[in-house]
Design a protein around this motif. Structure first.
Motif, PDB file in Angstrom:
ATOM      1  N   TRP A 120       0.829  -1.210   0.000  1.00 50.16           N
ATOM      2  CA  TRP A 120       0.000   0.000   0.000  1.00 50.16           C
ATOM      3  C   TRP A 120       0.864   1.261   0.000  1.00 50.16           C
ATOM      4  CZ3 TRP A 120      -0.460   4.093   3.387  1.00 50.16           C
ATOM      5  CH2 TRP A 120      -1.575   4.928   3.211  1.00 50.16           C
ATOM      6  N   ALA A 121       1.920   1.264   0.827  1.00 50.84           N
ATOM      7  CA  ALA A 121       2.761   2.459   0.946  1.00 50.84           C
ATOM      8  C   ALA A 121       3.604   2.702  -0.295  1.00 50.84           C
ATOM      9  CB  ALA A 121       3.665   2.333   2.171  1.00 50.84           C
ATOM     10  N   ALA A 122       3.924   1.641  -1.046  1.00 50.80           N
ATOM     11  CA  ALA A 122       4.834   1.762  -2.186  1.00 50.80           C
ATOM     12  C   ALA A 122       4.105   1.684  -3.522  1.00 50.80           C
ATOM     13  CB  ALA A 122       5.905   0.679  -2.114  1.00 50.80           C
ATOM     14  N   ALA A 123       2.846   2.121  -3.563  1.00 47.58           N
ATOM     15  CA  ALA A 123       2.117   2.112  -4.838  1.00 47.58           C
ATOM     16  C   ALA A 123       2.841   2.971  -5.863  1.00 47.58           C
ATOM     17  CB  ALA A 123       0.701   2.622  -4.615  1.00 47.58           C
ATOM     18  N   ASP A 124       3.163   2.356  -7.024  1.00 48.02           N
ATOM     19  CA  ASP A 124       3.917   3.011  -8.101  1.00 48.02           C
ATOM     20  C   ASP A 124       5.305   3.462  -7.648  1.00 48.02           C
ATOM     21  OD1 ASP A 124       1.923   2.704 -10.050  1.00 48.02           O
ATOM     22  OD2 ASP A 124       0.888   4.517  -9.383  1.00 48.02           O
ATOM     23  N   ALA A 373      12.923  -8.451  19.348  1.00 44.81           N
ATOM     24  CA  ALA A 373      12.219  -7.211  19.653  1.00 44.81           C
ATOM     25  C   ALA A 373      13.049  -5.994  19.248  1.00 44.81           C
ATOM     26  CB  ALA A 373      11.888  -7.152  21.142  1.00 44.81           C
ATOM     27  N   ALA A 374      14.356  -6.041  19.516  1.00 45.06           N
ATOM     28  CA  ALA A 374      15.232  -4.942  19.099  1.00 45.06           C
ATOM     29  C   ALA A 374      15.271  -4.812  17.584  1.00 45.06           C
ATOM     30  CB  ALA A 374      16.643  -5.163  19.659  1.00 45.06           C
ATOM     31  N   LEU A 375      15.268  -5.939  16.882  1.00 42.64           N
ATOM     32  CA  LEU A 375      15.218  -5.902  15.418  1.00 42.64           C
ATOM     33  C   LEU A 375      13.919  -5.263  14.933  1.00 42.64           C
ATOM     34  CD1 LEU A 375      16.707  -9.405  14.530  1.00 42.64           C
ATOM     35  CD2 LEU A 375      17.733  -7.176  14.031  1.00 42.64           C
ATOM     36  N   LEU A 376      12.826  -5.512  15.637  1.00 38.15           N
ATOM     37  CA  LEU A 376      11.557  -4.899  15.269  1.00 38.15           C
ATOM     38  C   LEU A 376      11.635  -3.382  15.385  1.00 38.15           C
ATOM     39  CD1 LEU A 376       8.526  -4.966  14.627  1.00 38.15           C
ATOM     40  CD2 LEU A 376       8.101  -5.279  17.063  1.00 38.15           C
ATOM     41  N   PHE A 377      12.220  -2.889  16.475  1.00 38.93           N
ATOM     42  CA  PHE A 377      12.382  -1.449  16.633  1.00 38.93           C
ATOM     43  C   PHE A 377      13.268  -0.887  15.527  1.00 38.93           C
ATOM     44  CE2 PHE A 377      11.139  -2.328  21.074  1.00 38.93           C
ATOM     45  CZ  PHE A 377      10.215  -1.318  21.251  1.00 38.93           C
ATOM     46  N   GLY A 378      14.370  -1.580  15.237  1.00 45.11           N
ATOM     47  CA  GLY A 378      15.257  -1.107  14.175  1.00 45.11           C
ATOM     48  C   GLY A 378      14.583  -1.113  12.827  1.00 45.11           C
ATOM     49  N   PHE A 379      13.797  -2.134  12.550  1.00 41.50           N
ATOM     50  CA  PHE A 379      13.094  -2.217  11.267  1.00 41.50           C
ATOM     51  C   PHE A 379      12.086  -1.087  11.128  1.00 41.50           C
ATOM     52  CE2 PHE A 379       9.540  -3.637   8.645  1.00 41.50           C
ATOM     53  CZ  PHE A 379      10.191  -4.038   7.491  1.00 41.50           C
ATOM     54  N   ALA A 380      11.312  -0.820  12.185  1.00 42.74           N
ATOM     55  CA  ALA A 380      10.316   0.243  12.115  1.00 42.74           C
ATOM     56  C   ALA A 380      10.979   1.603  11.920  1.00 42.74           C
ATOM     57  CB  ALA A 380       9.459   0.238  13.376  1.00 42.74           C
ATOM     58  N   SER A 381      12.111   1.822  12.595  1.00 44.66           N
ATOM     59  CA  SER A 381      12.810   3.101  12.446  1.00 44.66           C
ATOM     60  C   SER A 381      13.351   3.278  11.038  1.00 44.66           C
ATOM     61  CB  SER A 381      13.952   3.193  13.463  1.00 44.66           C
ATOM     62  OG  SER A 381      13.460   3.109  14.787  1.00 44.66           O
ATOM     63  N   ASN A 382      13.940   2.221  10.483  1.00 49.26           N
ATOM     64  CA  ASN A 382      14.487   2.338   9.132  1.00 49.26           C
ATOM     65  C   ASN A 382      13.385   2.379   8.078  1.00 49.26           C
ATOM     66  OD1 ASN A 382      16.911   2.399   7.440  1.00 49.26           O
ATOM     67  ND2 ASN A 382      16.171   0.460   6.644  1.00 49.26           N
ATOM     68  N   LEU A 383      12.265   1.724   8.348  1.00 52.50           N
ATOM     69  CA  LEU A 383      11.146   1.777   7.410  1.00 52.50           C
ATOM     70  C   LEU A 383      10.659   3.207   7.237  1.00 52.50           C
ATOM     71  CD1 LEU A 383       9.117   0.277   5.642  1.00 52.50           C
ATOM     72  CD2 LEU A 383       7.712  -0.097   7.678  1.00 52.50           C
ATOM     73  N   GLN A 384      10.678   3.958   8.333  1.00 59.95           N
ATOM     74  CA  GLN A 384      10.294   5.363   8.239  1.00 59.95           C
ATOM     75  C   GLN A 384      11.230   6.120   7.300  1.00 59.95           C
ATOM     76  OE1 GLN A 384      11.850   7.700  11.189  1.00 59.95           O
ATOM     77  NE2 GLN A 384      11.191   9.544  10.126  1.00 59.95           N
ATOM     78  N   PRO A 395       2.671   9.262   7.310  1.00 62.10           N
ATOM     79  CA  PRO A 395       3.328  10.279   8.147  1.00 62.10           C
ATOM     80  C   PRO A 395       4.505   9.682   8.910  1.00 62.10           C
ATOM     81  CG  PRO A 395       0.934  10.317   8.450  1.00 62.10           C
ATOM     82  CD  PRO A 395       1.258   9.073   7.664  1.00 62.10           C
ATOM     83  N   SER A 396       5.586  10.421   8.975  1.00 65.77           N
ATOM     84  CA  SER A 396       6.779   9.929   9.665  1.00 65.77           C
ATOM     85  C   SER A 396       6.518   9.758  11.153  1.00 65.77           C
ATOM     86  CB  SER A 396       7.950  10.897   9.451  1.00 65.77           C
ATOM     87  OG  SER A 396       7.624  12.191   9.944  1.00 65.77           O
ATOM     88  N   GLU A 397       5.633  10.591  11.730  1.00 65.45           N
ATOM     89  CA  GLU A 397       5.320  10.476  13.147  1.00 65.45           C
ATOM     90  C   GLU A 397       4.670   9.122  13.460  1.00 65.45           C
ATOM     91  OE1 GLU A 397       5.584  14.650  11.942  1.00 65.45           O
ATOM     92  OE2 GLU A 397       4.407  12.941  11.226  1.00 65.45           O
ATOM     93  N   PHE A 398       3.844   8.634  12.528  1.00 65.80           N
ATOM     94  CA  PHE A 398       3.209   7.332  12.734  1.00 65.80           C
ATOM     95  C   PHE A 398       4.253   6.226  12.755  1.00 65.80           C
ATOM     96  CE2 PHE A 398       1.606   3.408  10.785  1.00 65.80           C
ATOM     97  CZ  PHE A 398       0.645   3.058  11.719  1.00 65.80           C
ATOM     98  N   MET A 399       5.223   6.308  11.861  1.00 65.11           N
ATOM     99  CA  MET A 399       6.246   5.272  11.807  1.00 65.11           C
ATOM    100  C   MET A 399       7.103   5.277  13.062  1.00 65.11           C
ATOM    101  SD  MET A 399       5.486   3.723   9.165  1.00 65.11           S
ATOM    102  CE  MET A 399       6.786   2.551   9.483  1.00 65.11           C
TER     103      MET A 399
END
Length: 431
Positions: A120-124, A373-384, A395-399
């Motif tokens: 959804w986030a990467a449409a086109d 769990a630490a990998l999850l935090f790192g993944f969410a931060s880098n996904l933003q 929105p970056s605040e949501f990420m």
């Protein structure tokens, strides 16, 4: 004359009632899955986007080039929503049948949610999967070291709120020593030493003088932040060319393993500190659950009176294990200056110690789970960061708040009741 004694009939246990063996049903997992299913349906279907979502699976330097995966955004959202609903129904049926919802089913659910959200986030747009995962590992390294130190400390009975201070002390000391000596390995050793010093202060006040462990940890964090900030402004910044230009560790490509598609560039083209992290996770896990040292450590954290009765020195065991935890956390601090940023900055840890502490609780005081769990935090931060680069409407605040929301849902729904070591945070006064 003999007196006949009546035969003694053995007492037959009462027939067990069905209620005694009734399995308590917990609807937490189905409820949590239902919430995520509804949110996913609203995002992927009701507010669905059209276009093609592209996932790049290889980098230009990979020996084996994988083709890009293109998914129709709208159709992918519909299919994933149906699959999520199916898994939710299955989980509810399992609970109704008094069966446990398997962890692999929850893992499949989480992967589907992630794929649907990314589509959804990467449409086109195009998402570089290796870059996303590589960045997640990089951001998670100090969190993993901090989480490992937190697990050891709390397993032995000391709440380590001072992880933030240990990370920051390790980052400052490693930058200073490596800059003066031009040897990153010496900077790494200095970071461990700095982490041990902070831990010894925590251990001394909390174990010997019975000061509240949370208060000591908070005070240590404030002290280290103030001390490193003062030294940075007054000493390091005016002499940055000499005191704040540490050499960074070079990436080491492991032959063959580094050429494995997707995971090769992510896991096996890393610096020395990351490889030390792999070893540290395995050693801490094995040591805690499969060695005499780990048994003593856990016994002191669970029931110090019983440990003392069998001859274990509770105070000494806690002191040295908290110091060991500080050395491990110090390695995470060194990663900021010797593996990632390349120079020390004021308050550069930015709350990583508290995130690591959350990973300890999320991981239920288990080294492997805390690492995940630490990998999850790192993944969410880098996904933003990745979504910002490709111009996603998220929105970056949501990420930034996403990992904390996931933690709340996981502890409340997926993980269930989270209980730490029984004697964690409680001073032991020898009677």
């Amino acid at each position: 004359m003999s007196i006949a004694t009546p035969a003694v009939q053995p007492i037959q246990p009462a027939a067990p009632q069905d209620a005694d063996f009734e399995v308590v049903r917990s609807w937490k997992a189905p409820i949590a899955l239902s919430i995520f299913t509804v949110l996913s349906f609203l995002l992927l279907v009701v507010f669905g986007r059209t276009g093609i979502s592209t996932f790049r699976l290889s980098t230009t330097s990979d020996l084996i080039q994988l083709p890009e995966v293109e998914l129709p955004t709208q159709l992918t959202g519909i299919v994933i929503s149906v699959l999520l609903l199916l898994i939710t129904v299955i989980s509810a049926w399992l609970v109704r049948s008094r069966a446990r919802v398997p962890i692999w089913l929850i893992a499949v659910f989480a992967v589907l949610v992630l794929i649907g959200f990314l589509s959804w986030a990467a449409a086109d747009k195009t998402i570089p999967v290796p870059g996303l995962l590589f960045g997640a590992i990089s951001l998670a390294v100090p969190l993993i070291f901090g989480a490992l130190g937190g697990v050891i400390s709390e397993r032995v009975g000391v709440v380590n709120i001072a992880i933030e201070g240990q990370l920051l002390a390790g980052a400052f000391t490693s930058a200073l020593v490596a800059s003066l000596t031009n040897q990153p390995l010496l900077g790494l050793v200095a970071a461990m030493f700095a982490g041990v010093l902070v831990s010894m202060v925590l251990a001394s006040f909390s174990i010997k003088y019975f000061v509240d462990q949370v208060i000591v940890g908070v005070v240590l964090n404030v002290l280290v932040i103030g001390l490193t900030g003062f030294l940075y402004s007054q000493v390091m910044a005016p002499n940055a060319a000499t005191l704040n230009q540490p050499p960074r560790f070079e990436r080491i490509n492991i032959p063959l393993l580094s050429e494995i598609p997707i995971i090769g560039p992510v896991l096996f083209r890393q610096t020395l500190i990351v490889y030390i992290m792999y070893v540290a996770v395995a050693v801490v896990y094995y040591g805690i659950f499969h060695t005499k040292w780990g048994l003593r450590l856990r016994s002191v954290g669970e029931h110090p009176q019983a440990a003392d009765t069998v001859g274990i020195n509770v105070a000494r065991t806690r002191f040295w294990n908290v110091s060991l935890a500080g050395a491990i956390v110090g390695l995470g601090g060194a990663y900021f200056t010797l593996g990632s940023v390349g120079a020390f900055g004021k308050e550069m840890t930015a709350g990583a110690g508290f995130i690591a502490l959350a990973a300890v609780i999320f991981g239920r005081w288990d080294p492997i789970r805390a690492t995940l769990a630490a990998l999850l935090f790192g993944f969410a931060s880098n996904l933003q960061n990745v979504l910002s680069i490709i111009g996603s409407p998220v929105p970056s605040e949501f990420m930034l708040m996403l990992p904390y929301l996931v933690t709340i849902f996981a502890v409340a729904g997926f993980v269930g009741t989270s209980r730490g070591p029984a004697a964690s945070g409680k001073p032991y006064i020898k009677s």
